[in-house]
Design a protein around this motif. Structure first.
Motif, PDB file in Angstrom:
ATOM      1  N   ARG A   1       0.844  -1.198   0.000  1.00 51.09           N
ATOM      2  CA  ARG A   1       0.000   0.000   0.000  1.00 51.09           C
ATOM      3  C   ARG A   1       0.878   1.245   0.000  1.00 51.09           C
ATOM      4  O   ARG A   1       1.761   1.391   0.836  1.00 51.09           O
ATOM      5  N   TRP A   2       0.575   2.173  -0.950  1.00 51.48           N
ATOM      6  CA  TRP A   2       1.418   3.349  -1.123  1.00 51.48           C
ATOM      7  C   TRP A   2       0.579   4.561  -1.514  1.00 51.48           C
ATOM      8  O   TRP A   2      -0.508   4.420  -2.078  1.00 51.48           O
ATOM      9  N   THR A   3       1.108   5.738  -1.224  1.00 51.04           N
ATOM     10  CA  THR A   3       0.586   6.946  -1.851  1.00 51.04           C
ATOM     11  C   THR A   3       1.757   7.712  -2.462  1.00 51.04           C
ATOM     12  O   THR A   3       2.885   7.664  -1.956  1.00 51.04           O
ATOM     13  N   TYR A   4       1.462   8.382  -3.561  1.00 48.06           N
ATOM     14  CA  TYR A   4       2.468   9.222  -4.206  1.00 48.06           C
ATOM     15  C   TYR A   4       1.872  10.608  -4.373  1.00 48.06           C
ATOM     16  O   TYR A   4       0.807  10.775  -4.975  1.00 48.06           O
ATOM     17  N   ASN A   5       2.545  11.609  -3.813  1.00 50.85           N
ATOM     18  CA  ASN A   5       2.081  12.994  -3.857  1.00 50.85           C
ATOM     19  C   ASN A   5       3.068  13.854  -4.637  1.00 50.85           C
ATOM     20  O   ASN A   5       4.286  13.755  -4.421  1.00 50.85           O
ATOM     21  N   PHE A   6       2.546  14.712  -5.505  1.00 49.37           N
ATOM     22  CA  PHE A   6       3.407  15.559  -6.323  1.00 49.37           C
ATOM     23  C   PHE A   6       2.653  16.835  -6.685  1.00 49.37           C
ATOM     24  O   PHE A   6       1.421  16.881  -6.700  1.00 49.37           O
ATOM     25  N   GLY A   7       3.415  17.875  -6.961  1.00 45.78           N
ATOM     26  CA  GLY A   7       2.821  19.131  -7.374  1.00 45.78           C
ATOM     27  C   GLY A   7       2.690  19.223  -8.875  1.00 45.78           C
ATOM     28  O   GLY A   7       3.373  18.515  -9.616  1.00 45.78           O
ATOM     29  N   TYR A   8       1.797  20.097  -9.327  1.00 47.67           N
ATOM     30  CA  TYR A   8       1.686  20.301 -10.772  1.00 47.67           C
ATOM     31  C   TYR A   8       1.536  21.789 -11.060  1.00 47.67           C
ATOM     32  O   TYR A   8       1.165  22.589 -10.189  1.00 47.67           O
ATOM     33  N   ALA A   9       1.846  22.166 -12.280  1.00 43.83           N
ATOM     34  CA  ALA A   9       1.957  23.579 -12.652  1.00 43.83           C
ATOM     35  C   ALA A   9       0.591  24.252 -12.789  1.00 43.83           C
ATOM     36  O   ALA A   9      -0.435  23.592 -13.009  1.00 43.83           O
TER      37      ALA A   9
END
Length: 582
Positions: free
Chosen positions: A238-246
């Motif tokens: 089980r994982w989460t991936y968080n990232f920003g976007y423009a």
């Protein structure tokens, strides 16, 4: 239409609202919780449960349940920085994998910081709260209107099946999240800023072959296709991936197909089966309400202070909010304190919450400054040349900034070092130790959390903090401090709350190393320390003194004048009639 009455209404069934219901239920206070969603969280969302929150959960009797649902301790050993799971390692920050850091952590508390994803944490708290007869939890029930007068609060609500009703409450705890409708209803403004827009992908994939030798809670990812943070929820599947976007993109641009492509870049392999469970857009904010209370409505958690996740302070700040508030509500509802006691909630909690908001923002900006952010800014030109032999120089540049980020991930000074300053605290003239993020200096100075020390009581090895009852004050006295106990017992003052008294030291009721305890708590064998229900020191006498000073300090801790009861005018009947504000 259904009509009902309650002492305290809670709006919001996330971790903070559920903790409120559990704390109120523990004290036997009638409370009713309203949550518009029909179940607890599906997306893992927040996951950090810091050591102080674990101490509160321990007091509530549910820390074992949180431990069972949390990331295994052996997989919570540090923070990794990589180009991808299959790619190059840029650096790491050791936490529990470092013996000295692990020793320091265990010396500060009987509990350990855990990572327990919100979708697993909320059911633990909910089950605990539902065990109290005085707590009523209503999921799938949306509050549609709030009306407030000087005498109480009227809540209109609608259930998922169309049933409508009105609940009359003496007080309201609004823990309804970042987009709090309760906040809008009573006209409270937020100050601060937005720090960008993010996507959180919750997914299942067996990544054991990539992480078995790197037992990291977080893996920060930097490559040409994506940069962000991968969070281990169970250490394997089980994982989460968080990232920003423009700003040039929208949340709708991140389809499942595109998110799968990004996850393959995170892993560094296309041979792994990936099941996306949820894609959640969110906005990073660093804001705080101008006031944490308006009349009889009190704001807690994200409703009061949406803050960046950089540092994991969100849920923890909210739990500390209600831990501060609810013992005060209890004293007022029991007629032991005037309603003015509740005004100290904003006075005590807002400065702490503001510091956490600002420190979380500093963490994010410090990462960005060193090119390590991943969630605020993606230097695509720099990251396009970071993998493989040709990217060694750029990886080295990123690695230089990693050691400076320890306070982002390991912050005992922030967890334990905060203190309250209000009229409830009787100062003793001693200076406060500096609040340092990475270093905690234990102190029993008035206003601070009473520090942990191992003790033995009635044949059980416990922490001294286990003696603190959430519905009572605690007086700790030295081996020769009997006069303080006699002062309380002979006071003949019906306006005093319950005060539990323990002699501490070798050969005492609470057995421990006398010198170690006196040094830690700043007292002699004749000294005493008064601890509030929330575990913070209210008063301290280093040595012997006048018993009247202690009695006065107890009254002051309740916001009352010595020798007086608040009177019926301060205690409002839940069944009293009043008109809702328009």
């Amino acid at each position: 239409m259904i009509s009902s009455f309650t002492d305290v209404a809670i709006i919001g069934g996330g971790p903070v609202g559920l903790t409120s219901a559990a704390l109120l239920g523990r004290l036997g206070i009638d409370c009713t919780l309203f949550e518009q969603h029909e179940t607890t969280a599906f997306h893992p969302k927040g996951h950090v449960v810091n050591t102080r929150t674990m101490e509160i959960f321990r007091m509530m009797g549910m820390s074992d349940g949180v431990d069972r649902e949390a990331l295994p301790l052996e997989r919570h050993a540090g923070i990794g920085f990589v180009t991808s799971l299959a790619g190059d390692e840029i650096g790491a920050i050791e936490t529990r994998s470092n013996p000295e850091w692990a020793r320091i952590e265990r010396s500060q508390s009987p509990m350990l910081k855990r990572s327990c994803p919100q979708d697993r944490l909320e059911p633990v708290i909910r089950e605990h709260a539902e065990g109290f007869e005085s707590a009523s939890l209503n999921f799938g029930c949306k509050v549609t209107r709030i009306g407030q007068t000087a005498e109480g609060v009227l809540l209109d609500w609608e259930a998922a099946d169309g049933t409508t009703g009105t609940t009359q409450a003496k007080y309201v705890i609004a823990a309804d999240g970042t987009r709090s409708e309760a906040r809008d209803a009573v006209g409270v403004a937020l100050s601060g800023e937005s720090m960008g827009q993010q996507i959180g992908i919750y997914f299942h994939a067996d990544l054991w072959d990539f992480v078995k030798d790197r037992p990291y809670l977080l893996m920060w990812i930097y490559n040409a296709k994506t940069s962000g943070v991968l969070i281990a929820l169970d250490g394997r599947n089980r994982w989460t991936y968080n990232f920003g976007y423009a700003d040039s993109e929208t949340r709708h641009d991140f389809t499942e197909e595109r998110c799968l492509e990004l996850l393959r870049a995170v892993i560094g392999s296309s041979d792994v089966d990936i099941e996306i469970k949820n894609i959640m857009p969110w906005r990073m904010q660093a804001r705080i309400v101008d006031s944490m209370s308006v009349g009889r409505v009190f704001f807690a958690g994200d409703a009061a202070h949406p803050l960046p996740p950089t540092g994991g302070q969100g849920v923890n700040t909210g739990v500390a909010d209600v831990h501060n508030l609810i013992w005060k509500l209890y004293m007022v509802l029991k007629g032991l304190a005037p309603e003015s006691l509740l005004e100290t909630y904003n006075e005590e909690r807002r400065p702490v919450a503001k510091f956490n908001v600002e420190q979380s923002a500093r963490n994010a900006l410090a990462m960005e400054k060193k090119g390590l952010s991943g969630m605020l800014f993606n230097d695509s030109k720099f990251l396009s040349n970071i993998e493989g032999p040709e990217g060694a120089e750029n990886r080295a540049k990123l690695a230089e900034g990693i050691p400076e980020q320890r306070g982002h991930f390991d912050y005992p000074g922030q967890t334990f070092g905060f203190f309250y300053e209000s009229d409830l605290i009787t100062g003793d003239g001693t200076p406060a130790p500096p609040v340092e993020i990475e270093t905690y200096t234990p102190t029993a100075r008035p206003g601070h959390r009473a520090p942990h020390i191992p003790v033995s009581y009635r044949g059980r090895d416990i922490s001294i903090i286990d003696l603190f009852d959430f519905g009572a004050f605690t007086l700790l006295i030295g081996p020769n401090g009997k006069a303080w106990k006699e002062a309380v017992e002979s006071a003949n003052d019906k306006s005093l709350p319950q005060v539990d008294i323990y002699a501490v030291g070798h050969g005492c009721d609470v057995e421990t190393d006398t010198r170690a305890w006196m040094s830690l708590y700043g007292v002699t064998e004749e000294g005493a320390v008064l601890v509030r229900p929330d575990g913070h020191v209210a008063w301290r006498s280093a040595g012997s003194g006048a018993g009247a000073a202690l009695i006065e300090a107890i009254h002051r801790s309740l916001g009352q004048q010595a020798g007086t009861l608040p009177g019926n005018g301060n205690s409002i009947s839940a069944k009293g009639e009043f008109d809702a504000a328009s």
